[in-house]
Scaffold this motif. Structure first.
Motif, PDB file in Angstrom:
ATOM      1  N   GLY A  96       2.089   7.265  -6.199  1.00  0.00           N
ATOM      2  CA  GLY A  96       1.024   8.267  -6.379  1.00  0.00           C
ATOM      3  C   GLY A  96       1.581   9.666  -6.122  1.00  0.00           C
ATOM      4  O   GLY A  96       1.258  10.615  -6.846  1.00  0.00           O
TER       5      GLY A  96
ATOM      6  N   PHE B  81       3.193   5.918 -13.746  1.00  0.00           N
ATOM      7  CA  PHE B  81       2.096   5.709 -12.799  1.00  0.00           C
ATOM      8  C   PHE B  81       1.021   4.770 -13.350  1.00  0.00           C
ATOM      9  O   PHE B  81       0.268   4.175 -12.581  1.00  0.00           O
ATOM     10  CB  PHE B  81       1.472   7.049 -12.401  1.00  0.00           C
TER      11      PHE B  81
ATOM     12  N   PHE C   3       3.570  10.823  -9.015  1.00  0.00           N
ATOM     13  CA  PHE C   3       2.668  11.289 -10.079  1.00  0.00           C
ATOM     14  C   PHE C   3       2.192  12.722  -9.808  1.00  0.00           C
ATOM     15  O   PHE C   3       2.324  13.604 -10.664  1.00  0.00           O
ATOM     16  CB  PHE C   3       1.471  10.326 -10.178  1.00  0.00           C
ATOM     17  N   VAL C   4       1.691  12.949  -8.589  1.00  0.00           N
ATOM     18  CA  VAL C   4       1.152  14.280  -8.228  1.00  0.00           C
ATOM     19  C   VAL C   4       2.262  15.336  -8.283  1.00  0.00           C
ATOM     20  O   VAL C   4       2.084  16.422  -8.857  1.00  0.00           O
ATOM     21  CB  VAL C   4       0.493  14.235  -6.821  1.00  0.00           C
TER      22      VAL C   4
ATOM     23  N   TYR D 184       2.453   1.914  -3.343  1.00  0.00           N
ATOM     24  CA  TYR D 184       1.487   2.550  -4.261  1.00  0.00           C
ATOM     25  C   TYR D 184       1.351   4.042  -3.918  1.00  0.00           C
ATOM     26  O   TYR D 184       1.297   4.893  -4.805  1.00  0.00           O
ATOM     27  CB  TYR D 184       0.109   1.891  -4.167  1.00  0.00           C
ATOM     28  N   LEU D 185       1.277   4.335  -2.615  1.00  0.00           N
ATOM     29  CA  LEU D 185       1.143   5.731  -2.173  1.00  0.00           C
ATOM     30  C   LEU D 185       2.340   6.557  -2.647  1.00  0.00           C
ATOM     31  O   LEU D 185       2.178   7.678  -3.154  1.00  0.00           O
ATOM     32  CB  LEU D 185       1.047   5.777  -0.639  1.00  0.00           C
TER      33      LEU D 185
ATOM     34  N   VAL E 298       0.608   1.445 -11.653  1.00  0.00           N
ATOM     35  CA  VAL E 298       0.071   1.309 -10.285  1.00  0.00           C
ATOM     36  C   VAL E 298      -1.349   0.734 -10.309  1.00  0.00           C
ATOM     37  O   VAL E 298      -1.585  -0.329  -9.711  1.00  0.00           O
ATOM     38  CB  VAL E 298       0.163   2.646  -9.502  1.00  0.00           C
ATOM     39  N   PRO E 299      -2.324   1.368 -11.008  1.00  0.00           N
ATOM     40  CA  PRO E 299      -3.658   0.746 -11.061  1.00  0.00           C
ATOM     41  C   PRO E 299      -3.644  -0.611 -11.753  1.00  0.00           C
ATOM     42  O   PRO E 299      -4.396  -1.511 -11.381  1.00  0.00           O
ATOM     43  CB  PRO E 299      -4.507   1.755 -11.843  1.00  0.00           C
TER      44      PRO E 299
ATOM     45  N   TYR F 257      -2.622  -3.057  -9.213  1.00  0.00           N
ATOM     46  CA  TYR F 257      -3.669  -3.243  -8.210  1.00  0.00           C
ATOM     47  C   TYR F 257      -4.800  -4.141  -8.715  1.00  0.00           C
ATOM     48  O   TYR F 257      -5.218  -5.072  -8.021  1.00  0.00           O
ATOM     49  CB  TYR F 257      -4.223  -1.888  -7.764  1.00  0.00           C
TER      50      TYR F 257
ATOM     51  N   TRP G 250       0.844  -1.202   0.000  1.00  0.00           N
ATOM     52  CA  TRP G 250       0.000   0.000   0.000  1.00  0.00           C
ATOM     53  C   TRP G 250       0.886   1.261   0.000  1.00  0.00           C
ATOM     54  O   TRP G 250       0.660   2.203  -0.751  1.00  0.00           O
ATOM     55  CB  TRP G 250      -0.947  -0.024   1.211  1.00  0.00           C
TER      56      TRP G 250
END
Lengths: 229, 50
Positions: free
Chosen positions: A63, A158, A66-67, A59-60, A161-162, A165, A56
Motif C-alpha cells: 500500500g 497494487f 502504491f501511495v 499488504y501495508l 493486494v485487494p 485479500y 497484514w
C-alpha cells in the motif's frame, strides 16, 4: 541527541517490547482450539499469531509502494521513489515469510503444503512475483526513466493486494477467513502481533531509506567530482 | 512430523529470514561507509573516481 534519533530509538524500543509481548502472549496467553470441531492441529494454531501480522504488514508495505508511487508521479520528488523502492523490498521479505509460515500451518492442519487451485495461495503467489518483478525492473532500468517506470509498475502491481485479500472468500479457497475462525479471546494477542510487525516494518523501512539516501548522496558527489576533473 | 515441529519450524524460518535480511542491511551499510571514506580520500587527494 536530535529529534530524529530520539524518534528512531523510541520506534526501535516499541518494536522490541511489542515483539517480546507477542512471543509471551502467543506461547502462554492464547486460547488453543482443542475442543473446536474441525481443528486437527491446535498447537500449530500458534503459527497464526505471526502469520497474520506478517501478511497484514506485507499488504501495508505494498500500500505504501502504491501511495509513494502516486506521490512520485505527481511531485517528481526523489524521496517518494526511495520510499516506494524500500517499502517494496521489505514487503517482498514479509510476503516470503507469510507464504512459508502459512504453508507450514497448512501441512500441519490440512496435510498439504501448497495447492495451486486455492485462490488465496495463487493470488498471493502472483502478488509476491509482481513485487519481485518490480525490484528486477528497478535493477534493469537506468537513468531518469527508472523512477518513472517503477512508479507506474508499483501502481499497477497494487491491484493484486485487494485481489489476494478477497480471494479467501472464493469457493476454491480452503484458506480460513479471520472472523468466526479465531476464538474471540485471542483478538488481543493478534492485535499485539499486528502492532509489533507494523513497528518492525517501519524500523526496516527507515534503515533502508537512510541507506538509499546515503547512496544517492554519494552518487551525486561522485558525478560532481567527475565533472570537475 | 509433530505439530510442535511445524510450529518451531515456522518460528525458525521467520527468525532466519529476518536475521539474513538484517545481515544484508549491515553489509550494505559497511559498503556505503567504505565508499564514503574512499570518496573523502579522493576529494582530499584531488583524484578522479573510477
Amino acid at each position: 541527541m536530535n529529534w530524529t534519533k530520539r524518534h528512531d530509538i523510541a520506534l526501535l524500543a516499541a518494536m522490541l517490547v511489542t515483539l517480546l509481548l507477542l512471543a509471551y502472549m502467543s506461547m502462554f496467553y492464547i486460547v488453543l482450539p482443542f475442543d473446536v470441531p474441525g481443528w486437527h492441529a491446535p498447537i500449530a494454531f500458534r503459527i497464526f499469531f505471526f502469520h497474520i501480522p506478517l501478511a497484514w504488514t506485507a499488504y501495508l508495505s505494498f500500500g505504501i509502494v502504491f501511495v509513494a508511487s502516486v506521490a512520485y508521479l505527481r511531485t517528481r520528488k526523489p524521496k517518494w521513489d526511495v520510499v516506494a523502492s524500500c517499502s517494496a523490498e521489505v514487503g517482498v521479505l514479509l510476503t516470503t515469510l507469510a507464504l512459508l509460515t502459512g504453508s507450514l500451518w497448512s501441512k500441519a492442519e490440512q496435510d498439504y503444503y501448497w495447492r495451486w487451485e486455492d485462490a488465496r495461495l495463487f493470488t498471493t503467489f502472483i502478488l509476491w512475483m509482481a513485487y519481485i518483478a518490480y525490484m528486477a525492473l528497478r535493477a534493469g532500468v537506468r537513468g531518469d526513466a527508472k523512477a518513472r517506470v517503477s512508479a507506474v509498475f508499483g501502481i499497477i502491481s497494487f491491484v493484486f493486494v485487494p485481489l489476494s485479500y478477497i480471494s479467501s472468500r472464493s469457493p476454491t479457497s480452503l484458506h480460513p477467513t479471520t472472523p468466526g475462525f479465531f476464538p474471540p479471546q485471542n483478538a488481543v494477542t493478534l492485535l499485539v502481533g499486528v502492532v509489533a510487525l507494523t513497528l518492525l516494518f517501519f524500523c526496516l523501512l527507515r534503515v533502508r531509506a537512510y541507506q538509499e539516501n546515503l547512496r544517492a548522496q554519494l552518487e551525486i558527489i561522485k558525478e560532481e567530482m567527475e565533472e570537475s576533473n | 512430523m509433530s505439530e510442535e515441529a511445524f510450529l518451531f519450524g515456522a518460528l525458525a524460518l521467520v527468525a532466519i529470514g529476518l536475521f539474513l535480511y538484517l545481515l544484508s542491511l549491515q553489509m550494505r551499510q559497511r559498503q556505503l561507509e567504505r565508499d564514503a571514506k574512499l570518496l573523502q580520500e579522493m576529494v582530499r587527494g584531488g583524484r578522479k573516481p573510477g
